[in-house]
Scaffold this motif. Structure first.
Motif, PDB file in Angstrom:
ATOM      1  N   LEU A   1       1.590  -4.980   5.344  1.00 13.64           N
ATOM      2  CA  LEU A   1       1.097  -3.768   4.677  1.00 13.64           C
ATOM      3  C   LEU A   1       0.562  -2.780   5.712  1.00 13.64           C
ATOM      4  N   MET A   2      -0.156  -3.283   6.707  1.00 18.31           N
ATOM      5  CA  MET A   2      -0.706  -2.401   7.730  1.00 18.31           C
ATOM      6  C   MET A   2       0.404  -1.759   8.539  1.00 18.31           C
ATOM      7  N   VAL A   3       1.417  -2.563   8.851  1.00 25.29           N
ATOM      8  CA  VAL A   3       2.494  -2.039   9.683  1.00 25.29           C
ATOM      9  C   VAL A   3       3.335  -1.036   8.894  1.00 25.29           C
ATOM     10  N   LEU A   4       3.682  -1.388   7.643  1.00 23.30           N
ATOM     11  CA  LEU A   4       4.622  -0.558   6.890  1.00 23.30           C
ATOM     12  C   LEU A   4       3.932   0.631   6.221  1.00 23.30           C
ATOM     13  N   VAL A   5       2.787   0.415   5.601  1.00 17.63           N
ATOM     14  CA  VAL A   5       2.137   1.473   4.828  1.00 17.63           C
ATOM     15  C   VAL A   5       0.954   2.078   5.579  1.00 17.63           C
ATOM     16  N   GLY A   6       0.229   1.238   6.322  1.00 20.59           N
ATOM     17  CA  GLY A   6      -0.961   1.717   7.023  1.00 20.59           C
ATOM     18  C   GLY A   6      -0.648   2.751   8.083  1.00 20.59           C
ATOM     19  N   THR A   7       0.584   2.770   8.572  1.00 26.38           N
ATOM     20  CA  THR A   7       0.942   3.743   9.600  1.00 26.38           C
ATOM     21  C   THR A   7       1.348   5.082   9.001  1.00 26.38           C
ATOM     22  N   LEU A   8       1.409   5.170   7.675  1.00 29.61           N
ATOM     23  CA  LEU A   8       1.762   6.451   7.049  1.00 29.61           C
ATOM     24  C   LEU A   8       0.587   7.412   7.105  1.00 29.61           C
ATOM     25  N   GLU A   9       0.884   8.668   7.354  1.00 30.45           N
ATOM     26  CA  GLU A   9      -0.121   9.703   7.144  1.00 30.45           C
ATOM     27  C   GLU A   9      -0.523   9.636   5.668  1.00 30.45           C
ATOM     28  N   PRO A  10      -1.840   9.601   5.360  1.00 30.31           N
ATOM     29  CA  PRO A  10      -2.244   9.435   3.956  1.00 30.31           C
ATOM     30  C   PRO A  10      -1.569  10.432   3.009  1.00 30.31           C
ATOM     31  N   VAL A  11      -1.440  11.687   3.456  1.00 28.77           N
ATOM     32  CA  VAL A  11      -0.803  12.682   2.590  1.00 28.77           C
ATOM     33  C   VAL A  11       0.663  12.326   2.333  1.00 28.77           C
ATOM     34  N   THR A  12       1.317  11.802   3.376  1.00 27.35           N
ATOM     35  CA  THR A  12       2.709  11.377   3.206  1.00 27.35           C
ATOM     36  C   THR A  12       2.794  10.233   2.202  1.00 27.35           C
ATOM     37  N   LEU A  13       1.806   9.346   2.253  1.00 25.58           N
ATOM     38  CA  LEU A  13       1.752   8.254   1.287  1.00 25.58           C
ATOM     39  C   LEU A  13       1.730   8.825  -0.125  1.00 25.58           C
ATOM     40  N   GLY A  14       0.897   9.868  -0.338  1.00 27.58           N
ATOM     41  CA  GLY A  14       0.833  10.510  -1.650  1.00 27.58           C
ATOM     42  C   GLY A  14       2.177  11.090  -2.054  1.00 27.58           C
ATOM     43  N   HIS A  15       2.809  11.808  -1.125  1.00 23.71           N
ATOM     44  CA  HIS A  15       4.111  12.403  -1.413  1.00 23.71           C
ATOM     45  C   HIS A  15       5.130  11.341  -1.785  1.00 23.71           C
ATOM     46  N   ALA A  16       5.115  10.238  -1.010  1.00 27.14           N
ATOM     47  CA  ALA A  16       6.101   9.182  -1.254  1.00 27.14           C
ATOM     48  C   ALA A  16       5.848   8.532  -2.607  1.00 27.14           C
ATOM     49  N   LEU A  17       4.572   8.305  -2.960  1.00 28.61           N
ATOM     50  CA  LEU A  17       4.261   7.710  -4.261  1.00 28.61           C
ATOM     51  C   LEU A  17       4.731   8.630  -5.382  1.00 28.61           C
ATOM     52  N   TYR A  18       4.565   9.949  -5.163  1.00 32.36           N
ATOM     53  CA  TYR A  18       5.012  10.927  -6.154  1.00 32.36           C
ATOM     54  C   TYR A  18       6.519  10.818  -6.349  1.00 32.36           C
ATOM     55  N   ARG A  19       7.243  10.731  -5.226  1.00 27.82           N
ATOM     56  CA  ARG A  19       8.705  10.629  -5.308  1.00 27.82           C
ATOM     57  C   ARG A  19       9.146   9.286  -5.869  1.00 27.82           C
ATOM     58  N   LEU A  20       8.266   8.269  -5.768  1.00 26.68           N
ATOM     59  CA  LEU A  20       8.585   6.970  -6.356  1.00 26.68           C
ATOM     60  C   LEU A  20       8.209   6.942  -7.830  1.00 26.68           C
ATOM     61  N   ARG A  21       7.845   8.129  -8.369  1.00 30.17           N
ATOM     62  CA  ARG A  21       7.486   8.286  -9.780  1.00 30.17           C
ATOM     63  C   ARG A  21       6.245   7.508 -10.152  1.00 30.17           C
ATOM     64  N   CYS A  22       5.283   7.426  -9.268  1.00 33.25           N
ATOM     65  CA  CYS A  22       3.983   6.927  -9.677  1.00 33.25           C
ATOM     66  C   CYS A  22       3.417   7.947 -10.650  1.00 33.25           C
ATOM     67  N   PRO A  23       2.516   7.534 -11.549  1.00 34.89           N
ATOM     68  CA  PRO A  23       1.930   8.499 -12.478  1.00 34.89           C
ATOM     69  C   PRO A  23       1.345   9.687 -11.716  1.00 34.89           C
ATOM     70  N   GLU A  24       1.726  10.888 -12.171  1.00 33.80           N
ATOM     71  CA  GLU A  24       1.341  12.106 -11.464  1.00 33.80           C
ATOM     72  C   GLU A  24      -0.169  12.221 -11.297  1.00 33.80           C
TER      73      GLU A  24
END
Lengths: 218, 262
Positions: B130-153
């Motif tokens: 998790l640290m290697v794959l997700v922890g290295t994401l810029e937090p804002v990018t994490l948000g964008h990616a979750l949005y594109r993965l259709r997480c609840p808006e």
């Protein structure tokens, strides 16, 4: 016809003595007007009233030729008049600069492609394209201020309402802001405590004193 | 969400900006998030010691591929271990079974020891991935990616607003705290200190509420009507497909090991 006309506004915050007691002003197309007055005189309140964020107890707000009373009346006003807030952190809430600038146009019903085009045009005009994909909370104070201006200009307003735009700006950024504002065609209503900035951008001034607006000689 | 635990100003590898030269950073954030989820669920389902050891080795392999600084990352992993240490230490004594040794009259069981090792391996393998794959994401990018993965808006926007304003709130707190210090405030165990901290907390809350009202007004001024559109798009590249396939292959391999040496 005046773009914005405030007529005989009265207002008091609950449980406090009145801030406005018959304030009136007219802003014509292309006119630049500054508001002066001591702290707490009600200058920001006045700007908020133009946009319907605050309702007067008495008096009339006429904007773009129509009386504005209910919340729905102000939707059009907010589209055609842009307010730049005192604190840039209040205004920039989207993750990236591009998204923040696009927020207004998207709300106006523009498509994603149109919004992105506007983003590039506005940022290009202000020479801020290098900030396009930056994250808003990591911008410097001066960058934040210029980006808030971009977010407002992206709505193509006819009037700009500026609340202490030079707050927390250094000289270079202040000069840059002034240069940008002077080149804009919009009518401007400026609230600023900086006499030099007022003199350069909007020498014509009204003084808010005892709840009324009086023209300042000079 | 390893960055939440971060003490320093920057996350791992400077929030995984373009500076990270490793294999992981150029991958599509969506693939990284999904990959971490699939891997996490798969590893949690394993129970064989062989399979779990291989899973931990795989996670360490990912760490090597990512070129994250080794020490800080492992230290961060150890922090998580701190949370579960007591549970692990107590397990051998609470699970009934064949005794290994006795301590102050309490018998530790082989079965309990096995479970403790199993949990430790699972937890470390998953958190490391998790640290290697997700922890290295810029937090804002994490948000964008979750949005594109259709997480609840709404949840995504909640995350985005938090990211946007947590620093503003912290600065407000630090300013108030500095102002207290400048007037000679030294916290101690007395009513004056408690009361002063109460004022501080109250003031931060009041300011946060006022700020939220101003933000809403600013949003209204720009015609806010209930929807915030996020613009960022992602595209899958060949590298992403290769990584995804390799990860699925590895997971399948883990299950084969699990069946061979249960």
């Amino acid at each position: 016809m005046a773009l914005i006309a405030l007529e005989d506004l009265h207002f008091a915050y609950p449980g406090q003595s009145p801030v406005l007691r018959g304030a009136s002003l007219r802003l014509e197309a292309g006119q630049r007007l500054s508001l002066t007055g001591p702290n707490g005189a009600g200058k920001s309140t006045l700007l908020r009233m133009i946009l319907g964020l605050q309702r007067p107890d008495r008096g009339r707000v006429v904007a773009f030729g129509k009386m504005r009373r209910a919340e729905a009346d102000f939707h059009e006003v907010r589209r055609r008049a842009g307010l730049v807030f005192q604190d840039a952190d209040d205004q920039l809430f989207c993750p990236t600069v591009a998204e923040d600038v696009a927020f207004g146009p998207l709300n106006l019903g523009k498509s994603r492609a149109e919004a992105l085009e506007i983003v590039d045009r506005v940022l290009g005009d202000l020479e801020l394209l290098h900030l396009r994909d930056r994250i808003t909370h990591k911008l410097s104070g001066g960058e934040k201020r210029l980006v808030t201006l971009a977010t407002v200009l992206a709505m193509a307003p006819e009037v700009l309402l500026l609340d202490e735009p030079t707050n927390a700006l250094d000289q270079t950024n202040e000069a840059r802001l002034l240069e940008i504002l002077q080149a804009l065609p919009q009518a401007i209503l400026l609230v600023s405590h900086d006499p030099a900035f007022r003199a350069k951008l909007a020498p014509e001034a009204l003084d808010l004193r005892d709840g009324r607006l009086v023209p300042v000689a000079g | 969400m390893a960055h939440v635990l971060s003490q320093g100003p920057e996350g791992l590898a400077g929030h995984g900006g373009p500076s990270g030269a490793g294999w992981i950073v150029p991958l599509d954030p969506r693939v990284r998030i999904l990959g971490a989820c699939v891997y996490g669920i798969a590893v949690a389902a394993l129970s064989g010691l062989v399979a779990l050891s291989v899973a931990l080795a795989l996670s360490l392999g990912l760490l090597a591929l990512s070129r994250l600084p080794l020490r800080p990352t492992l230290r961060r992993m150890a922090m998580m271990d701190g949370f579960i240490f007591f549970m692990l230490a107590l397990l051998p004594f609470t699970v009934p079974g064949d005794p290994v040794f006795t301590l102050w009259g309490f018998a530790a069981s082989w079965q309990g020891l096995g479970q403790a090792v199993e949990i430790a391996l699972t937890a470390n393998a998953v958190i490391l991935a998790l640290m290697v794959l997700v922890g290295t994401l810029e937090p804002v990018t994490l948000g964008h990616a979750l949005y594109r993965l259709r997480c609840p808006e709404r949840l995504v926007h909640l995350l985005m607003f938090t990211l946007r304003y947590i620093e503003v709130l912290r600065e407000e707190y630090l300013r108030l705290r500095a102002a207290m210090k400048l007037r000679g405030f030294r916290p101690g165990s007395n009513w004056h200190s408690y009361r002063s901290f109460g004022y501080l907390l109250g003031m931060i809350l009041v300011r946060a509420i006022e700020r939220s009202e101003r933000i809403l007004e600013a949003m209204k001024c720009r015609g806010f009507s209930g929807r915030i559109v996020l613009l960022r798009e992602f595209a899958l590249s060949r590298r992403d497909w290769v990584f995804g396939a390799a990860l699925l292959g590895a997971v399948a391999g883990l299950f084969v090991l699990e069946r061979t040496w249960p």
